[in-house]
Write an enzyme that holds these catalytic residues in place. Structure first.
Site, PDB file in Angstrom:
ATOM      1  N   GLU A 212     -27.254  64.411  26.645  1.00 25.57           N
ATOM      2  CA  GLU A 212     -27.011  62.998  26.378  1.00 25.57           C
ATOM      3  C   GLU A 212     -27.714  62.134  27.425  1.00 25.57           C
ATOM      4  O   GLU A 212     -27.800  62.510  28.596  1.00 25.57           O
ATOM      5  CB  GLU A 212     -25.502  62.708  26.395  1.00 25.57           C
ATOM      6  N   GLU A 323     -20.692  53.854  22.118  1.00 21.71           N
ATOM      7  CA  GLU A 323     -19.355  54.415  22.294  1.00 21.71           C
ATOM      8  C   GLU A 323     -18.609  53.591  23.320  1.00 21.71           C
ATOM      9  O   GLU A 323     -19.198  53.124  24.310  1.00 21.71           O
ATOM     10  CB  GLU A 323     -19.435  55.867  22.762  1.00 21.71           C
TER      11      GLU A 323
END
Length: 409
Positions: A212, A323
């Site tokens: 990520e 997110e």
């Protein structure tokens, strides 16, 4: 060194005094043990620097010899030979952002000496903000830490505005251009981010491997509200392995111009200038390592040996988007505005591409969307064959006021 020893003694004395005044909270032996373990964590993370730079944002940047960086504490990397450059990079690049990547620490021309890399120093207060020493620099293990667990995320405090690739079984990497914002974090412990995910495996089997990268605002991690470049990895569904940035051994940095975990400046302004940066992660066809490139610059790589499924195999899922971790649903995602507001006002990820088995970049065959709370955080997609935007998404939102009516999708 004398000042450091004096401070260490003072810290130990302070903890012992606290334990004496509040014996029900912490016994002297517990205080000593906690203090010593915290010092061990700091010693492990903060390698001896050859030079030190004081960043204008308050960070201390240590210039550490490239062979002494935290990655080489990993037992699988003891005899690892550093790969200074990938054997090749994916062809077919398009849609690159035009501005250079700018971080606060070197905006006045500062740089580290040759053969060193800049590492943000971990301070004692950084470690003390963690819920425990074992969780410092790590995501908590729950079913919400990855967007494909979004059904559980509705009740766990993690919320998404995410797109994922469809139509292919295997992915060798992905590239995306993301505009950068500085959302206001509403509650201590919340965070807001925009990123890409590359993953293989599942939560059910506890073998989820992820890579990520992107930007985040996370006061509990960094002690401020600045927007920062981050990376993350795990090979066991965020259980025991992996971490943010260089908080554990794993990622090998090769570029002396980037501070992973360092603040990004400037950021986008609502209705005005937009600042955007490219992120590319791909599997080197020759060595199998997973390389990170930011704004056209090779930053470093995740050695294939630290993974399980991503070691010999490739990803079965890639995602892009936003997110938040906000149990009260009050922290904004991205710019804090809904995707319908469009360019200059909403967060976007554009020029979305995936890497195929021939090491070529191409648009994804299809895109699916994840937005469990669209009245709080949403996502929309589009495509353009006539501009450099290609496949793109807009996403974000302000969150939801407490006690408001929330629609769950």
């Amino acid at each position: 060194m004398a000042a450091a020893r004096t401070w260490s003694r003072r810290g130990l004395v302070a903890l012992l005094l606290l334990a004496m005044i509040f014996p029900s909270l912490l016994s002297p032996s517990d205080a000593t043990s906690t203090y010593l373990r915290r010092r061990q964590v700091l010693k492990r993370l903060n390698k001896p620097p050859l030079a030190t730079i004081q960043s204008p944002d308050g960070d201390i940047i240590d210039c550490v010899h490239i062979s002494r960086q935290p990655a080489f504490d990993h037992p699988l990397l003891k005899d690892h030979t550093i790969q200074m450059q990938p054997s090749s990079q994916p062809s077919g690049l398009y849609g690159e952002a035009t501005r250079p990547f700018t971080q606060t620490w070197n905006q006045n021309g500062e740089k580290c000496p040759d053969n060193t890399i800049p590492i943000r120093r971990t301070k004692e207060e950084d470690v003390m903000r963690a819920t425990s020493l074992t969780t410092f620099g790590k995501k908590t293990h729950d079913m919400s830490s990855h967007p494909h667990s979004h059904l559980a995320g509705v009740t766990s405090g993690h919320y998404y505005g995410v797109a994922y690739a469809t139509g292919d079984a295997n992915y060798y990497g992905t590239k995306v251009t993301i505009n950068v914002w500085q959302p206001t974090i509403a509650t201590s412990g919340d965070f807001s981010l925009s990123q890409l995910w590359i993953s293989a495996g599942s939560y059910d089997n506890k073998d989820l491997n992820t890579i990520e990268t992107g930007w985040q605002v996370y006061p509990a991690m960094y002690g401020d509200d600045k927007t920062r470049l981050f990376i993350y990895w795990t090979r066991d569904a965020y259980n025991e392995t992996g971490c943010y940035n260089l908080a554990c051994s794993g990622f090998i940095q090769t570029n002396p111009q980037f501070v992973i975990g360092g603040s990004i400046s400037p950021v986008s302004t609502y209705g005005d200038t937009q600042y955007e940066y490219d992120y590319l992660v791909w599997k080197d066809p020759a060595g199998g390592n997973w390389w990170l490139q930011v704004q056209g610059n090779n930053v470093g790589y995740w050695p294939s040996s630290i993974f399980t499924l991503l070691q010999t195999g490739v990803a079965d899922s890639v995602e892009w988007g936003g997110e938040v971790n906000s149990p009260q649903i009050t922290t904004p995602m991205g710019s804090g505005h809904f995707p319908e507001e469009g360019f200059g006002k909403a967060t976007y990820s554009r020029a979305i591409q995936v890497v195929d088995s021939s090491n070529n970049l191409k648009p994804p065959n299809g895109v699916g969307l994840i937005a469990p709370l669209p009245s709080c955080y949403n996502v929309m997609t589009g495509s353009s064959s006539t501009t450099s935007w290609g496949t793109y998404i807009y996403y974000g939102g302000p969150g939801c006021p407490q006690n408001s009516q929330i629609e769950v999708m």
